[in-house]
Scaffold this active site. Structure first.
Site, PDB file in Angstrom:
ATOM      1  N   PRO A  77      36.067  32.710  41.465  1.00  0.00           N
ATOM      2  CA  PRO A  77      36.880  33.470  42.423  1.00  0.00           C
ATOM      3  C   PRO A  77      37.252  34.837  41.875  1.00  0.00           C
ATOM      4  CG  PRO A  77      37.584  31.211  42.400  1.00  0.00           C
ATOM      5  CD  PRO A  77      36.549  31.328  41.318  1.00  0.00           C
ATOM      6  N   CYS A  78      37.120  35.860  42.732  1.00  0.00           N
ATOM      7  CA  CYS A  78      37.137  37.240  42.248  1.00  0.00           C
ATOM      8  C   CYS A  78      38.452  37.963  42.476  1.00  0.00           C
ATOM      9  CB  CYS A  78      36.016  38.030  42.939  1.00  0.00           C
ATOM     10  SG  CYS A  78      36.165  38.083  44.748  1.00  0.00           S
ATOM     11  N   GLN A  79      39.460  37.325  43.070  1.00  0.00           N
ATOM     12  CA  GLN A  79      40.667  38.067  43.451  1.00  0.00           C
ATOM     13  C   GLN A  79      41.333  38.813  42.301  1.00  0.00           C
ATOM     14  OE1 GLN A  79      39.897  35.010  44.344  1.00  0.00           O
ATOM     15  NE2 GLN A  79      40.506  34.551  46.436  1.00  0.00           N
TER      16      GLN A  79
END
Length: 404
Positions: free
Chosen positions: A80-82
């Site tokens: 996940p890139c948040q």
């Protein structure tokens, strides 16, 4: 011969479909999202592990894949890139980055890499992972791989690069960073762009029209209509333009101040250009919108991500947008997978390149005709000013007042 893939953070399968097209076989896919897992099961018979990766042991992953340590050919995944997203900088002045609990997904990927010991690995993430001066994510992965090599006696190489999907035949401008390495130390050479704009000497960019040309009009047109405060303004914006059309520097009415909004505010596709990046959770006025001044259908979203025709979805349109918007364009994944086969496994790759790239169309229809600005918006004419510059806008001023 099919090469064996272990897939982490699989989502709806953008990476997997690309590797599948390149001759790889997903032996196990893992994801936390129940809707993503249900969609994978609907479309493929891959074994699926559903749940938080921190709660799924490496032994379970190998057992489900029916593989022993060292047998997997490639470990793939996009944690996940948040914590590293550019939008995080815009909203908060900086991203939470490695202090964000979600960044632990990088450590979990490295844990599986150490325990599974695949012949090669690929990690995908947003470009923010590699921003100059903000490279904790990249360095965490590099240091983790160095530690794995020291403990396990492996020689995993480490190469990374930011790639724009449009430069490899995807009808969408979408930048992502890829990290690729081989267990025996072979260095990966990233492929050079194959597609570009006029004068590049490359094959022309694939366009939104190339992606949509053979699609019938969506049956669900009514549900694709734009709603909200700005919906009626969208038909007055030409193809390929956004809210900037309605500023003093644009060609429409000066309803907004220059650069006072996000770039994708009222952004509309152009038939003769690649799409802009598909958003996973867009607001009601967030594009890109279709040139017919509506939201994109599920099939159209999949075409822009070069997914196989056609995946089935048994979920809401909002879920489709989220799943597709978070995915890797499959044609780009296919290109990298073909290079992995060639460089790490000594196999020849097809001369015609990735199979998921849409064909180019010789004739592109003329741009849609715009409508006049509805009267209800005309009171905005001349009421806003241009953005004064970095650090001087309304949000910055509000933060300074709050801090005083």
């Amino acid at each position: 011969m099919s090469l064996k893939v272990v897939s982490l953070f699989s989502g709806v399968g953008g990476l997997d479909y690309g590797f599948e097209a390149a001759g790889f076989e997903t032996r196990v896919a893992l994801d936390l999202d129940p809707v993503a897992c249900a969609t994978l099961r609907l479309n493929r018979n891959w074994p699926i592990l559903e749940g938080p990766i921190a709660e799924i042991s490496s032994a379970n992953i190998l057992g489900t894949a029916d593989l022993s340590v060292g047998e997997a050919d490639v470990l793939i995944g996009g944690p996940p890139c948040q914590p590293f997203s550019k939008s995080g900088y815009w909203a908060r002045g900086d991203a939470g980055r490695l202090n964000d609990p979600r960044a632990d997904t990088l450590a979990q990927y490295l844990r599986v890499l150490r325990d599974v010991m695949p012949k090669a690995f690929l990690i995908e993430n947003v470009p923010g992972l590699a921003y100059r001066g903000k490279t904790e994510g990249i360095e965490t992965i590099r240091n983790g791989i160095t530690a794995i090599n020291k403990v396990m006696g492996t020689e995993y190489s480490f190469e990374f690069k930011v790639l724009n999907a449009a430069e490899f035949g995807v009808p969408q401008m979408r930048e992502r960073v890829f990290i690729i390495g081989s267990r025996d130390g072979t260095k990966f050479e990233f492929p050079k762009p194959t597609h570009g704009g006029p004068g590049s000497g490359l094959e022309p960019f694939r366009t939104a029209w190339d992606a949509f040309a053979d699609l019938p009009r969506p049956a669900e047109l009514n549900s694709l209509q734009v709603k909200g405060k700005w919906a009626a303004l969208l038909p007055s914006i030409p193809e390929g333009q956004n809210y900037l059309w309605h500023t003093e520097r644009g060609g429409g009415q000066p309803l907004f101040g220059w650069r006072r909004r996000y770039w994708n505010f009222l952004l509309k596709l152009a038939k003769d250009k690649p799409a802009w990046t598909i958003q996973a959770q867009p607001g009601p006025a967030t594009g890109p919108f279709h040139w017919e001044s509506r939201r994109l259908s599920g099939h159209e979203l999949c075409r822009l991500q070069t997914f196989p025709d056609f995946l089935e979805f048994a979920c809401t349109r909002a879920d489709v947008q989220r799943l597709v918007g978070n995915a890797v364009p499959s044609a780009l994944a296919e290109k990298l997978a073909l290079e992995i086969r060639r460089q790490f496994f000594g196999e020849k790759i097809p001369r015609n390149g990735p199979s998921l790239i849409p064909p180019a169309h010789v004739r592109t229809p003329p741009a849609a005709i715009t409508a006049p600005v509805p009267a209800k918006y005309l009171h905005l004419v001349g009421t806003d000013s241009e953005h004064p510059g970095t650090g001087l806008g309304r949000s910055a001023s509000n933060r300074a007042v709050a801090a005083a």
